[in-house]
Design a protein around this motif. Structure first.
Motif, PDB file in Angstrom:
ATOM      1  N   LEU A  82       0.851  -1.180   0.000  1.00  0.00           N
ATOM      2  CA  LEU A  82       0.000   0.000   0.000  1.00  0.00           C
ATOM      3  C   LEU A  82       0.887   1.230   0.000  1.00  0.00           C
ATOM      4  CD1 LEU A  82      -2.690  -1.074   2.660  1.00  0.00           C
ATOM      5  CD2 LEU A  82      -2.749  -1.376   0.172  1.00  0.00           C
ATOM      6  N   ILE A  83       0.630   2.127  -0.920  1.00  0.00           N
ATOM      7  CA  ILE A  83       1.432   3.343  -1.070  1.00  0.00           C
ATOM      8  C   ILE A  83       0.568   4.550  -0.693  1.00  0.00           C
ATOM      9  CG2 ILE A  83       2.805   4.763  -2.654  1.00  0.00           C
ATOM     10  CD1 ILE A  83       3.972   1.989  -2.109  1.00  0.00           C
ATOM     11  N   GLY A  84       1.082   5.375   0.193  1.00  0.00           N
ATOM     12  CA  GLY A  84       0.342   6.561   0.642  1.00  0.00           C
ATOM     13  C   GLY A  84       0.382   7.665  -0.386  1.00  0.00           C
ATOM     14  N   ILE A  85      -0.390   8.724  -0.058  1.00  0.00           N
ATOM     15  CA  ILE A  85      -0.457   9.836  -1.002  1.00  0.00           C
ATOM     16  C   ILE A  85       0.853  10.615  -1.058  1.00  0.00           C
ATOM     17  CG2 ILE A  85      -2.968  10.065  -0.819  1.00  0.00           C
ATOM     18  CD1 ILE A  85      -2.552  12.309   1.169  1.00  0.00           C
ATOM     19  N   ASP A  86       1.695  10.392  -0.057  1.00  0.00           N
ATOM     20  CA  ASP A  86       3.010  11.021  -0.074  1.00  0.00           C
ATOM     21  C   ASP A  86       4.057  10.178  -0.787  1.00  0.00           C
ATOM     22  OD1 ASP A  86       3.161   8.959   1.687  1.00  0.00           O
ATOM     23  OD2 ASP A  86       3.879  10.164   3.400  1.00  0.00           O
ATOM     24  N   GLY A  87       3.642   9.041  -1.360  1.00  0.00           N
ATOM     25  CA  GLY A  87       4.562   8.176  -2.108  1.00  0.00           C
ATOM     26  C   GLY A  87       5.324   7.202  -1.259  1.00  0.00           C
ATOM     27  N   ARG A  88       5.075   7.186   0.083  1.00  0.00           N
ATOM     28  CA  ARG A  88       5.796   6.260   0.947  1.00  0.00           C
ATOM     29  C   ARG A  88       5.033   4.947   1.091  1.00  0.00           C
ATOM     30  NH1 ARG A  88       7.774  10.180   5.943  1.00  0.00           N
ATOM     31  NH2 ARG A  88       9.070  11.619   4.661  1.00  0.00           N
ATOM     32  N   LEU A  89       5.774   3.908   1.447  1.00  0.00           N
ATOM     33  CA  LEU A  89       5.189   2.585   1.671  1.00  0.00           C
ATOM     34  C   LEU A  89       4.438   2.588   2.990  1.00  0.00           C
ATOM     35  CD1 LEU A  89       4.927  -0.428   0.789  1.00  0.00           C
ATOM     36  CD2 LEU A  89       7.019  -0.864   2.104  1.00  0.00           C
ATOM     37  N   VAL A  90       3.158   2.308   2.945  1.00  0.00           N
ATOM     38  CA  VAL A  90       2.338   2.266   4.150  1.00  0.00           C
ATOM     39  C   VAL A  90       2.407   0.892   4.784  1.00  0.00           C
ATOM     40  CG1 VAL A  90      -0.025   2.492   5.056  1.00  0.00           C
ATOM     41  CG2 VAL A  90       0.808   4.076   3.292  1.00  0.00           C
ATOM     42  N   SER A  91       2.256  -0.134   3.990  1.00  0.00           N
ATOM     43  CA  SER A  91       2.339  -1.500   4.506  1.00  0.00           C
ATOM     44  C   SER A  91       2.642  -2.448   3.343  1.00  0.00           C
ATOM     45  CB  SER A  91       1.011  -1.911   5.191  1.00  0.00           C
ATOM     46  OG  SER A  91      -0.019  -2.021   4.242  1.00  0.00           O
ATOM     47  N   GLY A  92       3.025  -3.676   3.704  1.00  0.00           N
ATOM     48  CA  GLY A  92       3.283  -4.704   2.686  1.00  0.00           C
ATOM     49  C   GLY A  92       4.702  -4.697   2.174  1.00  0.00           C
ATOM     50  N   GLU A  93       4.916  -5.388   1.086  1.00  0.00           N
ATOM     51  CA  GLU A  93       6.260  -5.567   0.517  1.00  0.00           C
ATOM     52  C   GLU A  93       6.257  -5.064  -0.921  1.00  0.00           C
ATOM     53  OE1 GLU A  93       9.465  -9.146  -0.504  1.00  0.00           O
ATOM     54  OE2 GLU A  93       7.615  -9.574   0.603  1.00  0.00           O
ATOM     55  N   LEU A  94       7.044  -4.039  -1.137  1.00  0.00           N
ATOM     56  CA  LEU A  94       7.140  -3.422  -2.464  1.00  0.00           C
ATOM     57  C   LEU A  94       8.289  -4.076  -3.244  1.00  0.00           C
ATOM     58  CD1 LEU A  94       5.956  -1.036  -4.157  1.00  0.00           C
ATOM     59  CD2 LEU A  94       7.888   0.324  -3.329  1.00  0.00           C
ATOM     60  N   PRO A  95       8.033  -4.464  -4.495  1.00  0.00           N
ATOM     61  CA  PRO A  95       9.135  -5.023  -5.302  1.00  0.00           C
ATOM     62  C   PRO A  95      10.322  -4.085  -5.318  1.00  0.00           C
ATOM     63  CG  PRO A  95       7.038  -5.343  -6.428  1.00  0.00           C
ATOM     64  CD  PRO A  95       6.758  -4.477  -5.221  1.00  0.00           C
ATOM     65  N   SER A  96      11.518  -4.651  -5.154  1.00  0.00           N
ATOM     66  CA  SER A  96      12.742  -3.863  -5.019  1.00  0.00           C
ATOM     67  C   SER A  96      12.945  -2.930  -6.204  1.00  0.00           C
ATOM     68  CB  SER A  96      13.945  -4.813  -4.890  1.00  0.00           C
ATOM     69  OG  SER A  96      15.138  -4.075  -4.820  1.00  0.00           O
ATOM     70  N   GLY A  97      13.107  -1.629  -5.882  1.00  0.00           N
ATOM     71  CA  GLY A  97      13.413  -0.635  -6.910  1.00  0.00           C
ATOM     72  C   GLY A  97      12.219  -0.078  -7.633  1.00  0.00           C
ATOM     73  N   LEU A  98      11.023  -0.569  -7.323  1.00  0.00           N
ATOM     74  CA  LEU A  98       9.833  -0.100  -8.039  1.00  0.00           C
ATOM     75  C   LEU A  98       9.387   1.255  -7.481  1.00  0.00           C
ATOM     76  CD1 LEU A  98       7.520  -0.665 -10.068  1.00  0.00           C
ATOM     77  CD2 LEU A  98       6.250  -1.712  -8.168  1.00  0.00           C
ATOM     78  N   ILE A  99       9.183   2.213  -8.367  1.00  0.00           N
ATOM     79  CA  ILE A  99       8.679   3.535  -7.973  1.00  0.00           C
ATOM     80  C   ILE A  99       7.340   3.740  -8.675  1.00  0.00           C
ATOM     81  CG2 ILE A  99       9.114   6.024  -7.999  1.00  0.00           C
ATOM     82  CD1 ILE A  99      12.095   5.407  -8.112  1.00  0.00           C
ATOM     83  N   PRO A 100       6.231   3.573  -7.970  1.00  0.00           N
ATOM     84  CA  PRO A 100       4.921   3.744  -8.608  1.00  0.00           C
ATOM     85  C   PRO A 100       4.616   5.203  -8.882  1.00  0.00           C
ATOM     86  CG  PRO A 100       4.665   3.310  -6.266  1.00  0.00           C
ATOM     87  CD  PRO A 100       6.125   3.190  -6.548  1.00  0.00           C
ATOM     88  N   GLU A 101       4.242   5.487 -10.095  1.00  0.00           N
ATOM     89  CA  GLU A 101       3.912   6.857 -10.466  1.00  0.00           C
ATOM     90  C   GLU A 101       2.482   6.970 -10.991  1.00  0.00           C
ATOM     91  OE1 GLU A 101       6.874   7.946 -13.280  1.00  0.00           O
ATOM     92  OE2 GLU A 101       8.484   8.130 -11.776  1.00  0.00           O
ATOM     93  N   LEU A 102       2.086   6.017 -11.804  1.00  0.00           N
ATOM     94  CA  LEU A 102       0.745   6.004 -12.377  1.00  0.00           C
ATOM     95  C   LEU A 102       0.201   4.576 -12.341  1.00  0.00           C
ATOM     96  CD1 LEU A 102       1.327   8.259 -15.537  1.00  0.00           C
ATOM     97  CD2 LEU A 102       0.084   8.913 -13.453  1.00  0.00           C
ATOM     98  N   PRO A 103      -1.117   4.406 -12.424  1.00  0.00           N
ATOM     99  CA  PRO A 103      -1.661   3.050 -12.521  1.00  0.00           C
ATOM    100  C   PRO A 103      -1.054   2.314 -13.724  1.00  0.00           C
ATOM    101  CG  PRO A 103      -3.409   4.613 -12.052  1.00  0.00           C
ATOM    102  CD  PRO A 103      -2.180   5.433 -12.351  1.00  0.00           C
ATOM    103  N   ASP A 104      -0.705   1.056 -13.546  1.00  0.00           N
ATOM    104  CA  ASP A 104       0.004   0.327 -14.614  1.00  0.00           C
ATOM    105  C   ASP A 104      -0.119  -1.184 -14.372  1.00  0.00           C
ATOM    106  OD1 ASP A 104       1.509  -0.135 -16.827  1.00  0.00           O
ATOM    107  OD2 ASP A 104       3.432   0.468 -15.947  1.00  0.00           O
ATOM    108  N   TYR A 105       0.178  -1.922 -15.434  1.00  0.00           N
ATOM    109  CA  TYR A 105       0.268  -3.385 -15.322  1.00  0.00           C
ATOM    110  C   TYR A 105       1.406  -3.804 -16.224  1.00  0.00           C
ATOM    111  CZ  TYR A 105      -0.760  -8.357 -15.836  1.00  0.00           C
ATOM    112  OH  TYR A 105      -0.671  -9.734 -15.850  1.00  0.00           O
ATOM    113  N   ARG A 106       2.456  -4.402 -15.632  1.00  0.00           N
ATOM    114  CA  ARG A 106       3.627  -4.745 -16.430  1.00  0.00           C
ATOM    115  C   ARG A 106       4.484  -5.761 -15.699  1.00  0.00           C
ATOM    116  NH1 ARG A 106       8.017  -1.317 -14.564  1.00  0.00           N
ATOM    117  NH2 ARG A 106       7.238   0.342 -13.170  1.00  0.00           N
ATOM    118  N   GLU A 107       5.499  -6.250 -16.444  1.00  0.00           N
ATOM    119  CA  GLU A 107       6.467  -7.183 -15.854  1.00  0.00           C
ATOM    120  C   GLU A 107       7.578  -6.378 -15.197  1.00  0.00           C
ATOM    121  OE1 GLU A 107       9.819 -10.462 -17.218  1.00  0.00           O
ATOM    122  OE2 GLU A 107       8.388  -9.680 -18.692  1.00  0.00           O
ATOM    123  N   TYR A 108       7.981  -6.854 -14.000  1.00  0.00           N
ATOM    124  CA  TYR A 108       9.071  -6.163 -13.306  1.00  0.00           C
ATOM    125  C   TYR A 108       9.841  -7.186 -12.480  1.00  0.00           C
ATOM    126  CZ  TYR A 108      11.540  -2.678 -10.511  1.00  0.00           C
ATOM    127  OH  TYR A 108      12.514  -1.909  -9.924  1.00  0.00           O
TER     128      TYR A 108
END
Length: 389
Positions: A82-108
Motif C-alpha cells: 500500500l502506497i500513501g499519497i506522499d509516495g511512501r510505503l504504508v504496509s506490505g512488501e514493495l518489489p525492489s526498486g519499483l517507484i509507482p507513479e501512475l496506474p500500470d500493469y507490467r512485468e518487473y
C-alpha cells in the motif's frame, strides 16, 4: 532400390517431413501464443480483482471508521503493498526498486505487477500494488508441454512419412522390377531366333544351298520374332479404332495353327484341330492375337512329342496342352502383365495379359483349368449372340 528409386524415395520423404515439420512448428507457435495471451489476461484479471477487493476494503474502513482488514488471499505467490499519497510505503512488501507513479500493469524483475488506484486516496492511500510470479511458472510449464507435444507429433509425422514413402514407392519399385525383368526376358527371347537365323544364314553361305531343315529353322525363328513384334506393338503403340466386323473364328484358328506348325515341327509336336463355324464381331488382328497367343503358349510349354488340342463348338474354343501345368498359387497372377507362371519355356509374360485384355473388351468369358504334371486348358466362351452374327 536402384539409384533412381532412392532419389525418388528420399525426395518424397524429405518433402513430406519438411512440410510436416513446418506445419507442426507453425501450429505449435500459434497454440503457444494463443495460450500465453489467455494466461496473461487471466493473470491480469486475477490481480485486478485482488486490487479491487483491497481497494473496497480501504474505502469501507474509511467510511465506517473501522480498522483496515486486508481480505484473505488464496495463493502464497501474491504480494501486497500500500502506497500513501506522499509516495511512501504504508504496509506490505514493495518489489525492489519499483517507484509507482501512475496506474500500470507490467512485468518487473520476474513478476507481474499491477498498480491500482482503487483506494481513491481513502485512508490517505493512493495505490494498491499487487504482484505475482505465477504467470512465468505457468508459461514455462506451457512451453514444456507444447515442445513435448510437438516432438511427439513430429515423431509420429516422421513415422507416417516413412510408411507412406514406402507405400508410395512399392508400386513404382514393382513396376521397375517388372520392366527390368521384361527387358531381360525380351533380350533372351530375341537371342534365340536371332541366333538361329544367324546360324542358318552361315550354313547357307557354306553349303551354297538350302536344306529343308534350315528352311524350317528360318521360318520358325522368323515367326518367333514376328510374335514378339506383334505383342509389343499391341501393348505399346496407339492403334486407330476400327469397327469390329463379323468373321469366322474357325478360319482364324486354322490360320493360327498353320502359322505355328513350323515351330511345332521343329519341336516334333502335333496339333489336333477340330473346328466348326463360329462367327463373331471382332477385329481380325485381335482375333489372331487371341488364338495365336493361346496356341503359342501351348506350344511353348509343351514338351517335345506332345500334342496340342484346339477344339471348337457353337460358342466356345478350347486350347489344351500337355505341359507341366500351372501351380495353384500362380493361377490368379498369370494374366498380369510381365508375369510368368514358370521360368520353363521362356516368354516374357505379356501373351496372357493380351488375351485377358481382348476378352474383357469383347465380353468373352475366359476360364482356366490346370493340373500339375498333366497340362493346362484355356477356354474361351463367346456371348450368346456370337453364333447368330
Amino acid at each position: 532400390m536402384n539409384e533412381l528409386e532412392k532419389r525418388s524415395f528420399y525426395s518424397f520423404l524429405g518433402l513430406y517431413v519438411v512440410s510436416s515439420f513446418l506445419f507442426i512448428l507453425l501450429t505449435g507457435f500459434w497454440y503457444y501464443t494463443a495460450q500465453k495471451h489467455a494466461f496473461e489476461n487471466n493473470e491480469h484479471y486475477r490481480l485486478e480483482h485482488i486490487a479491487d477487493r483491497i481497494g473496497t476494503a480501504i474505502i469501507m474502513a474509511h467510511m465506517h471508521g473501522t480498522p483496515l482488514q486486508i481480505p484473505e488471499l488464496h495463493g502464497g505467490d501474491v504480494r501486497i503493498a500500500l502506497i500513501g499519497i506522499d509516495g511512501r510505503l504504508v504496509s506490505g512488501e514493495l518489489p525492489s526498486g519499483l517507484i509507482p507513479e501512475l496506474p500500470d500493469y507490467r512485468e518487473y524483475n520476474g513478476r507481474m505487477v499491477l498498480i491500482s488506484d482503487a483506494p481513491k486516496e481513502h485512508l490517505n492511500i493512493r495505490y494498491v500494488i499487487v504482484s505475482s510470479d505465477t504467470l512465468f511458472g505457468v508459461l514455462a510449464e506451457l512451453r514444456e508441454i507444447v515442445l513435448a507435444m510437438m516432438a511427439a507429433i513430429a515423431l509420429l509425422a516422421a513415422t507416417v512419412a516413412w510408411t507412406l514413402s514406402k507405400l508410395f514407392m512399392r508400386p513404382l519399385h514393382q513396376r521397375v522390377v517388372q520392366t527390368e525383368r521384361f527387358v531381360n526376358d525380351v533380350t533372351h527371347e530375341l537371342n534365340t531366333p536371332v541366333t538361329a537365323l544367324t546360324m542358318a544364314a552361315e550354313q547357307l553361305l557354306l553349303r551354297g544351298g538350302c536344306s529343308e531343315k534350315t528352311l524350317r529353322n528360318i521360318t520358325a525363328s522368323t515367326r518367333q520374332l514376328y510374335d514378339i513384334y506383334r505383342s509389343l506393338t499391341y501393348l505399346n503403340f496407339a492403334r486407330k479404332p476400327e469397327t469390329p466386323l463379323p468373321i469366322d473364328l474357325a478360319l482364324v484358328a486354322e490360320k493360327s495353327a498353320a502359322y505355328y506348325r513350323p515351330l511345332m515341327e521343329s519341336k516334333q509336336q502335333h496339333l489336333a484341330l477340330q473346328t466348326q463355324p463360329l462367327r463373331f464381331a471382332i477385329q481380325e488382328a485381335e482375333a489372331q492375337l487371341l488364338l495365336g497367343n493361346l496356341i503359342g503358349n501351348a506350344v511353348k510349354y509343351s514338351p517335345p512329342g506332345a500334342t496340342v488340342h484346339l477344339e471348337m463348338d457353337a460358342r466356345c474354343i478350347t486350347v489344351t496342352d500337355e505341359g507341366m501345368g500351372i501351380p495353384p498359387e500362380q493361377r490368379h497372377r498369370i494374366f498380369e502383365q510381365f508375369t510368368r507362371a514358370t521360368e520353363v519355356g521362356g516368354g516374357f509374360g505379356v501373351g496372357l495379359s493380351i488375351v485377358k485384355r481382348i476378352c474383357g473388351a469383347y465380353g468373352i468369358t475366359l476360364t482356366l483349368d490346370s493340373e500339375e504334371g498333366k497340362g493346362t486348358q484355356f477356354r474361351l466362351c463367346f456371348p450368346q449372340e456370337a453364333a447368330a452374327v
